[in-house]
Design an enzyme around this catalytic site. Structure first.
Site, PDB file in Angstrom:
ATOM      1  N   CYS A   1       0.813  -1.215   0.000  1.00  0.00           N
ATOM      2  CA  CYS A   1       0.000   0.000   0.000  1.00  0.00           C
ATOM      3  C   CYS A   1       0.850   1.270   0.000  1.00  0.00           C
ATOM      4  O   CYS A   1       0.305   2.371  -0.067  1.00  0.00           O
ATOM      5  CB  CYS A   1      -0.958  -0.003   1.183  1.00  0.00           C
TER       6      CYS A   1
ATOM      7  N   HIS B   1      -2.526   7.285   3.535  1.00  0.00           N
ATOM      8  CA  HIS B   1      -3.085   6.056   2.970  1.00  0.00           C
ATOM      9  C   HIS B   1      -4.400   5.752   3.683  1.00  0.00           C
ATOM     10  O   HIS B   1      -4.509   5.918   4.895  1.00  0.00           O
ATOM     11  CB  HIS B   1      -2.091   4.912   3.156  1.00  0.00           C
TER      12      HIS B   1
ATOM     13  N   ASN C   1     -10.067   0.666   1.024  1.00  0.00           N
ATOM     14  CA  ASN C   1      -8.616   0.637   0.812  1.00  0.00           C
ATOM     15  C   ASN C   1      -8.349   0.166  -0.618  1.00  0.00           C
ATOM     16  O   ASN C   1      -8.552  -1.006  -0.933  1.00  0.00           O
ATOM     17  CB  ASN C   1      -7.987  -0.314   1.839  1.00  0.00           C
TER      18      ASN C   1
HETATM   19  O1  UT7 Z   1      -3.342  -1.129   3.846  1.00  0.00           O
HETATM   20  C1  UT7 Z   1      -2.358  -1.969   4.363  1.00  0.00           C
HETATM   21  C2  UT7 Z   1      -2.296  -1.851   5.829  1.00  0.00           C
HETATM   22  N1  UT7 Z   1      -3.482  -2.417   6.448  1.00  0.00           N
HETATM   23  C3  UT7 Z   1      -3.963  -1.838   7.532  1.00  0.00           C
HETATM   24  O2  UT7 Z   1      -3.476  -0.828   7.946  1.00  0.00           O
HETATM   25  C4  UT7 Z   1      -5.094  -2.533   8.278  1.00  0.00           C
HETATM   26  C5  UT7 Z   1      -4.792  -2.549   9.756  1.00  0.00           C
HETATM   27  N2  UT7 Z   1      -5.780  -3.266  10.586  1.00  0.00           N
HETATM   28  C6  UT7 Z   1      -7.039  -2.810  10.783  1.00  0.00           C
HETATM   29  O3  UT7 Z   1      -7.447  -1.824  10.213  1.00  0.00           O
HETATM   30  C7  UT7 Z   1      -7.897  -3.533  11.806  1.00  0.00           C
HETATM   31  O4  UT7 Z   1      -7.088  -4.416  12.551  1.00  0.00           O
HETATM   32  C8  UT7 Z   1      -9.085  -4.301  11.190  1.00  0.00           C
HETATM   33  C9  UT7 Z   1     -10.109  -3.317  10.659  1.00  0.00           C
HETATM   34  C10 UT7 Z   1      -8.605  -5.219  10.075  1.00  0.00           C
HETATM   35  C11 UT7 Z   1      -9.787  -5.151  12.253  1.00  0.00           C
HETATM   36  O5  UT7 Z   1     -10.211  -4.331  13.334  1.00  0.00           O
HETATM   37  P1  UT7 Z   1      -9.846  -4.705  14.848  1.00  0.00           P
HETATM   38  O6  UT7 Z   1     -10.457  -3.669  15.679  1.00  0.00           O
HETATM   39  O7  UT7 Z   1      -8.352  -4.874  14.916  1.00  0.00           O
HETATM   40  O8  UT7 Z   1     -10.616  -6.058  15.050  1.00  0.00           O
HETATM   41  P2  UT7 Z   1     -10.041  -7.482  15.491  1.00  0.00           P
HETATM   42  O9  UT7 Z   1      -9.366  -8.143  14.343  1.00  0.00           O
HETATM   43  O10 UT7 Z   1      -9.300  -7.355  16.788  1.00  0.00           O
HETATM   44  O11 UT7 Z   1     -11.389  -8.251  15.808  1.00  0.00           O
HETATM   45  C12 UT7 Z   1     -12.221  -7.858  16.908  1.00  0.00           C
HETATM   46  C13 UT7 Z   1     -13.489  -8.703  16.879  1.00  0.00           C
HETATM   47  C14 UT7 Z   1     -13.227 -10.194  16.728  1.00  0.00           C
HETATM   48  O12 UT7 Z   1     -14.214 -10.904  17.466  1.00  0.00           O
HETATM   49  P3  UT7 Z   1     -13.884 -11.513  18.925  1.00  0.00           P
HETATM   50  O13 UT7 Z   1     -12.734 -12.460  18.695  1.00  0.00           O
HETATM   51  O14 UT7 Z   1     -13.500 -10.334  19.772  1.00  0.00           O
HETATM   52  O15 UT7 Z   1     -15.149 -12.176  19.294  1.00  0.00           O
HETATM   53  C15 UT7 Z   1     -13.457 -10.465  15.264  1.00  0.00           C
HETATM   54  O16 UT7 Z   1     -13.856 -11.777  14.996  1.00  0.00           O
HETATM   55  O17 UT7 Z   1     -14.271  -8.318  15.734  1.00  0.00           O
HETATM   56  C16 UT7 Z   1     -14.577  -9.497  14.979  1.00  0.00           C
HETATM   57  N3  UT7 Z   1     -14.666  -9.103  13.559  1.00  0.00           N
HETATM   58  C17 UT7 Z   1     -15.818  -8.688  13.006  1.00  0.00           C
HETATM   59  N4  UT7 Z   1     -17.048  -8.508  13.499  1.00  0.00           N
HETATM   60  C18 UT7 Z   1     -17.989  -8.051  12.661  1.00  0.00           C
HETATM   61  C19 UT7 Z   1     -13.683  -9.106  12.640  1.00  0.00           C
HETATM   62  N5  UT7 Z   1     -14.171  -8.676  11.469  1.00  0.00           N
HETATM   63  C20 UT7 Z   1     -15.492  -8.418  11.665  1.00  0.00           C
HETATM   64  C21 UT7 Z   1     -16.534  -7.957  10.829  1.00  0.00           C
HETATM   65  N6  UT7 Z   1     -17.763  -7.787  11.373  1.00  0.00           N
HETATM   66  N7  UT7 Z   1     -16.331  -7.648   9.531  1.00  0.00           N
END
Ligand code: UT7
Length: 345
Positions: free
Chosen positions: A118, A258, A288
Site C-alpha cells: 500500500c 493512505h 482501501n
Molecule cells: O493497507 C495496508 C495496511 N493495512 C492496515 O493498515 C489494516 C490494519 N488493521 C485494521 O485496520 C484492523 O485491525 C481491522 C479493521 C482489520 C480489524 O479491526 P480490529 O479492531 O483490529 O478487530 P479485530 O481483528 O481485533 O477483531 C475484533 C473482533 C473479533 O471478534 P472476537 O474475537 O473479539 O469475538 C473479530 O472476529 O471483531 C470481529 N470481527 C468482526 N465482526 C464483525 C472481525 N471482522 C469483523 C466484521 N464484522 N467484519
C-alpha cells in the site's frame, strides 16, 4: 526563480473508479457483519468493484491515464516514462505498465512496475523524482491502479470489508520554481511479511490444487499487528519529516494519508497536531484501494488545493513498507485544460 536543477512537480491528476458500489448492507448478506461494525472499526461505507470478469487492473489504470491525457492535453507520444504501481498486477509477466501503455496509446516511452504494497504510490514517486531532476525525462505518467477484488476472500469477514478497486494517475514534469518534491523518508521491514500477504502464486509457493483449496491466493492479514505497526510508523515518519524541514502544524495545508482505516488516519493526524479539516479522507466511499488511495485523494480534493500548499503524504503497507513525502503543490484548484481551466499554473 531557482537556478539549481529542476524540481519535479505534479501538473495534473485524473481518477477512475468502477461503477459498481458494494455497500456494507450487501456485505452483511455475504458474511456475518454489520454496517455499524464496519463504520465504527474501519470507517468504510462502500467500495467500488470492477465486475467485468474480462477486465483487469490495466483496464481501470488505462482509463485513468486516458482521462489524465484529456485533462492535461498531453499527447500519448509525448510521454517519456510510464510507471504502474500496485499489488494486483494483470499477470506475473509482462509488467502491467506495458499493458497500460498499450491500452492508452503510449508508444515512445519506457516503463516498469513498482510494488511496495500500500506504499507503492509513495515509493514510486520517490523513485521517479530523480528522472526529472537529472533531465532524463520531461513527462512521466505514474498510475496507481488496483483490482483488489480479484484477491479478496468474500467468505472472510476480517478482510472482505476492507478493500476496493480504483485507479488514479498523475503527470510529473520539471519546473524551475521552488515547488514540487522537497523531502522524503521511506523504509522497508521484510520481517512484517508474515502479517499481511498473498502466499500462493509466486515462485515460493506455485499454484496447485492444494493452494487453491487452502485459499492461499487471497489476501491474508493479521489485522491487529498491522494496525499497531501502521499507526506508529506512519506517525513517527511524518513527525520526523516535519521536524527536519522545520514545519509546524500551521505550516501544513494537508495530510494525505493512505486510506486503510479511519482510526489509523486520525491517529496520524493527531500526532502531527493537525485538525481533521486538514486531513484528506475518502475511505468511506472507496475503502482501501492500496496504491490508488493517495492519488484518489488528490483527485477528489484537487479543487481545494492551492499553489505553494505544503502537503505531507504518509503511507503504510504490506512488506512492511512505510514512509512520508513533503511536497509543495504546483497549482490552484482544478486543472482541466480540455475545459480551459489552467489551475493557475
Ligand atoms: O493497507 C495496508 C495496511 N493495512 C492496515 O493498515 C489494516 C490494519 N488493521 C485494521 O485496520 C484492523 O485491525 C481491522 C479493521 C482489520 C480489524 O479491526 P480490529 O479492531 O483490529 O478487530 P479485530 O481483528 O481485533 O477483531 C475484533 C473482533 C473479533 O471478534 P472476537 O474475537 O473479539 O469475538 C473479530 O472476529 O471483531 C470481529 N470481527 C468482526 N465482526 C464483525 C472481525 N471482522 C469483523 C466484521 N464484522 N467484519
Amino acid at each position: 526563480m531557482n537556478n539549481s536543477k529542476p524540481k519535479a512537480v505534479i501538473t495534473g491528476i485524473a481518477g477512475y473508479v468502477p461503477d459498481y458500489v458494494l455497500t456494507n448492507e450487501e456485505l452483511a448478506h455475504m458474511v456475518d457483519t454489520t454496517d455499524e461494525w464496519i463504520m465504527t472499526r474501519i470507517g468504510i461505507r462502500e467500495r467500488r468493484i470492477l465486475k467485468d470478469p474480462k477486465k483487469g487492473t490495466s483496464d481501470i489504470g488505462a482509463e485513468a491515464v486516458k482521462r489524465l491525457f484529456e485533462k492535461t492535453q498531453t499527447r500519448p507520444e509525448e510521454v517519456d516514462l510510464l510507471v504502474w504501481c500496485g499489488v494486483s498486477a494483470d499477470m506475473i509477466c509482462p509488467a502491467t505498465a506495458n499493458i497500460i501503455a498499450d491500452k492508452a496509446g503510449v508508444k515512445n516511452a519506457f516503463g516498469f512496475d513498482i510494488n511496495a504494497g500500500c506504499s507503492s504510490f509513495l515509493f514510486a514517486l520517490i523513485t521517479l523524482v530523480p528522472f526529472i531532476e537529472t533531465g532524463r525525462c520531461k513527462k512521466i505518467v505514474l498510475v496507481g491502479a488496483e483490482k483488489l477484488s480479484a484477491y479478496v476472500d468474500y467468505t472472510d469477514r476480517a478482510t472482505c470489508p476492507l478493500f476496493g478497486d480504483g485507479a488514479a494517475a498523475v503527470l510529473i514534469e520539471p519546473t524551475e520554481d521552488n515547488l514540487g518534491f522537497m523531502d522524503s523518508i521511506a523504509r522497508v521491514d521484510g520481517s512484517g511479511r508474515k502479517y499481511l500477504n498473498i502466499k500462493a502464486g509466486g515462485s515460493l509457493m506455485p499454484s496447485t490444487v492444494e493452494t487453491i483449496m487452502r485459499r492461499q491466493h487471497y489476501i491474508y492479514q493479521e489485522g491487529q499487528a498491522v494496525f499497531k505497526a501502521a499507526v506508529s510508523n506512519m506517525a513517527d515518519t511524518s513527525v520526523e519529516l516535519m521536524e527536519r524541514n522545520g514545519l509546524a502544524a500551521d505550516d501544513i495545508a494537508w495530510l494525505i494519508p493512505h486510506q486503510a482505516n479511519l482510526r489509523i488516519i486520525s491517529a496520524t493526524g493527531n500526532r502531527m497536531g493537525l485538525p481533521k479539516e486538514k486531513v484528506m479522507i475518502n475511505i468511506d466511499r472507496y475503502g482501501n484501494t492500496s496504491s490508488a488511495t493517495v492519488p484518489l485523494c488528490l483527485w477528489d480534493f484537487e479543487s481545494q488545493l492551492k499553489r505553494g500548499d505544503n502537503l505531507i503524504i504518509a503511507t503504510f503497507g504490506a512488506g512492511y513498507t512505510w514512509g512520508a513525502i513533503y511536497l509543495k503543490w504546483a497549482y490552484d484548484g482544478i486543472r482541466d485544460l480540455s475545459k480551459g481551466l489552467t489551475g493557475g499554473i
